[in-house]
Design a protein around this motif. Structure first.
Motif, PDB file in Angstrom:
ATOM      1  N   ALA A  43       0.835  -1.201   0.000  1.00  0.00           N
ATOM      2  CA  ALA A  43       0.000   0.000   0.000  1.00  0.00           C
ATOM      3  C   ALA A  43       0.871   1.253   0.000  1.00  0.00           C
ATOM      4  N   TYR A  88     -11.204  -5.749   3.658  1.00  0.00           N
ATOM      5  CA  TYR A  88     -10.161  -6.139   2.716  1.00  0.00           C
ATOM      6  C   TYR A  88     -10.672  -6.102   1.277  1.00  0.00           C
ATOM      7  N   LEU A  91     -10.723  -2.428   0.145  1.00  0.00           N
ATOM      8  CA  LEU A  91      -9.387  -1.933  -0.186  1.00  0.00           C
ATOM      9  C   LEU A  91      -8.878  -2.555  -1.485  1.00  0.00           C
ATOM     10  N   THR A 140      -8.211   6.898  -2.170  1.00  0.00           N
ATOM     11  CA  THR A 140      -9.007   6.003  -1.335  1.00  0.00           C
ATOM     12  C   THR A 140      -8.139   5.274  -0.321  1.00  0.00           C
ATOM     13  N   LEU A 141      -7.003   4.739  -0.776  1.00  0.00           N
ATOM     14  CA  LEU A 141      -6.113   4.005   0.109  1.00  0.00           C
ATOM     15  C   LEU A 141      -5.499   4.912   1.167  1.00  0.00           C
ATOM     16  N   ALA A 144      -8.139   5.836   3.736  1.00  0.00           N
ATOM     17  CA  ALA A 144      -8.523   4.679   4.551  1.00  0.00           C
ATOM     18  C   ALA A 144      -7.523   4.402   5.672  1.00  0.00           C
ATOM     19  N   VAL A 146      -4.581   2.608   5.635  1.00  0.00           N
ATOM     20  CA  VAL A 146      -4.445   1.158   5.561  1.00  0.00           C
ATOM     21  C   VAL A 146      -3.633   0.586   6.726  1.00  0.00           C
TER      22      VAL A 146
END
Length: 293
Positions: A43, A88, A91, A140-141, A144, A146
């Motif tokens: 990521a 998950y 993502l 988005t990642l 989020a 991660v």
């Protein structure tokens, strides 16, 4: 506790006849922690690396995490595993939006099918669309967080399993979960063999079930009794053949859904025609493999 978890050996691990063997609860972190680290690493890499390979590695790491959480679902609090698997998937989908464009570009640029001229004409707008999808994937990642999400999920599940009163030997648990996955795959293969040629969903279910079983065998292979080389070989065949089908189906849908975005970019009708023919060819190939297995 779910029905399957009631089958767990309720005696303390020290009194288990397979003394010395680790319990499934104790082994969870050793499986999950490396996968979490790998997913976080990929990521982070996506922030700098725009290559298709970086996104593909992230998707694979997240898919493996989903399969691992599914495997340990009977030992976790009801709903917890489902929530984590949904995370998950979310993502992986974020990363997948860019990867889908990469696959479409690769397919149309492939040699020997007459679509090379088409992709040459469409290349600038295809790359623009891919760039837009990459920006969205990264955003988005990033939003989020991660690293925090995955670490928190690992910590919560590990704590729950390590404090659980019940214990089940890892070998017994692994055999149970692999058996469940094998039955699921066989059921879906049987359904796909009877499906109409146009029923892609049935083939897609086989692909997903086969991938899950392969991941479980990769996780638990060392503790399972009996060789699984033949099964793994079959799963690799399924993944390759059905993955190729999925690539063209997803690409056909992606191109069709973005015709307005590609207006004036070239002969999109010719590209769609080729993808349609290729989908039918790969469907036949997938069906042929099913008959042999």
């Amino acid at each position: 506790m779910k029905p399957e978890s009631r089958k767990a050996d309720k005696r303390p691990a020290d009194n288990d006849p397979s003394a010395g063997a680790p319990s499934a609860q104790a082994a969870f972190t050793s499986y999950a922690a490396p996968l979490v680290d790998e997913a976080i690493e990929h990521a982070n890499a996506v922030r700098e690396d725009t290559s298709p390979e970086a996104l593909h590695k992230l998707r694979v790491a997240l898919r493996r995490l989903r399969s691992l959480w599914w495997a340990f679902d009977p030992l976790l609090e009801q709903g917890l595993s489902t929530q984590q698997r949904a995370l998950y998937k979310y993502l992986a989908t974020a990363a997948g939006k860019t990867r889908d464009w990469d696959i479409l570009i690769e397919l149309l640029a492939g040699d020997g099918h007459g679509a090379r001229r088409v992709v040459d004409e469409m290349a600038p707008k295809l790359q623009d669309a891919r760039g837009g999808a990459l920006a969205t994937s990264r955003e988005t990642l990033s939003n989020a967080d991660v690293k925090h999400l995955l670490r928190e999920a690992l910590s919560g599940a590990s704590k729950e399993l390590n404090t659980a009163r019940e214990r089940i030997p890892l070998r017994k648990f692994a055999a149970q979960r692999v058996a469940v996955s094998e039955r699921s795959l066989k059921k879906r293969m049987k359904r796909a063999r009877r499906a109409k040629p146009s029923n892609y969903a049935a083939f897609h279910d086989v692909r997903k079930a086969g991938k899950k079983l392969r991941y479980l065998l990769e996780f638990f292979g060392p503790v399972l009794s009996g060789g699984r080389k033949r099964t793994v070989k079959r799963l690799k065949q399924i993944q390759k053949r059905f993955g190729a089908l999925n690539d063209v189906v997803a690409s056909e849908l992606l191109l069709h859904d973005n015709l307005a975005l590609l207006t004036g970019a070239g002969d999109t009708d010719a590209a769609l025609q080729w993808l349609k023919k290729e989908r039918k060819r790969r469907m036949r190939a997938a069906a042929q493999l099913l008959r042999k297995l």
